[in-house]
Enzyme design. Structure first.
Site, PDB file in Angstrom:
ATOM      1  N   THR A 164       0.783  -1.251  -0.262  1.00  0.00           N
ATOM      2  CA  THR A 164      -0.188  -0.189   0.145  1.00  0.00           C
ATOM      3  C   THR A 164       1.063   0.908   0.021  1.00  0.00           C
ATOM      4  OG1 THR A 164       0.090  -0.111   2.382  1.00  0.00           O
ATOM      5  CG2 THR A 164      -1.974  -1.353   1.685  1.00  0.00           C
ATOM      6  N   ASP A 165       0.262   2.126  -0.623  1.00  0.00           N
ATOM      7  CA  ASP A 165       0.977   3.626  -0.087  1.00  0.00           C
ATOM      8  C   ASP A 165       0.952   3.936   1.028  1.00  0.00           C
ATOM      9  OD1 ASP A 165       1.899   3.376  -2.865  1.00  0.00           O
ATOM     10  OD2 ASP A 165       0.007   4.275  -4.001  1.00  0.00           O
ATOM     11  N   LYS A 166       1.641   5.531   1.275  1.00  0.00           N
ATOM     12  CA  LYS A 166       1.362   6.271   2.600  1.00  0.00           C
ATOM     13  C   LYS A 166      -0.169   6.580   2.648  1.00  0.00           C
ATOM     14  CE  LYS A 166       2.871  10.495   3.970  1.00  0.00           C
ATOM     15  NZ  LYS A 166       3.291  11.958   3.775  1.00  0.00           N
ATOM     16  N   GLY A 167      -0.751   6.257   4.276  1.00  0.00           N
ATOM     17  CA  GLY A 167      -1.641   6.685   3.935  1.00  0.00           C
ATOM     18  C   GLY A 167      -3.415   5.471   3.621  1.00  0.00           C
ATOM     19  N   VAL A 168      -2.610   4.799   2.779  1.00  0.00           N
ATOM     20  CA  VAL A 168      -3.780   4.027   2.448  1.00  0.00           C
ATOM     21  C   VAL A 168      -3.830   2.690   3.784  1.00  0.00           C
ATOM     22  CG1 VAL A 168      -4.539   2.251   0.888  1.00  0.00           C
ATOM     23  CG2 VAL A 168      -3.181   4.047   0.223  1.00  0.00           C
TER      24      VAL A 168
END
Length: 102
Positions: free
Chosen positions: A65-69
């Site tokens: 996942t990416d940042k904040g997901v």
């Protein structure tokens, strides 16, 4: 062992461990994987001598996942060191749950 979990990623730089970008003051960005591994270490599921590098426990994450997901379901597999008595009771789960409070 395969561990299936979900998380709210608002405060994290993704799921997988990663190094900070050039110019960042931190050498390691906080990720869900880092917090999960630390909780497993605190619970005794991963021995301190096997905490690093990741290859010692064959730590493998099944997604990214990416940042904040956020993720409703993610999975990680790893070798776990326990005593037979720990596997026969829920004693191992309580310290793990308390270690995940971030």
């Amino acid at each position: 062992m395969c561990l299936i979990f979900g998380f709210c990623g608002t405060s994290y730089f993704g799921l997988q461990s990663q190094k900070a970008l050039a110019g960042e003051s931190n050498t390691q960005l906080l990720t869900v994987s880092d917090v999960l591994r630390s909780a497993l270490l605190q619970s005794g599921a991963i021995a301190e001598s096997n905490f690093s590098p990741l290859s010692r426990t064959k730590w493998t994450i099944a997604s990214r996942t990416d940042k904040g997901v956020h993720a409703a379901r993610a999975a990680v597999s790893f070798k776990m060191e326990t005593l037979n008595s720990q596997l026969e009771t829920a004693d191992l789960l309580q310290p793990l749950a308390s270690g995940m409070q971030a």
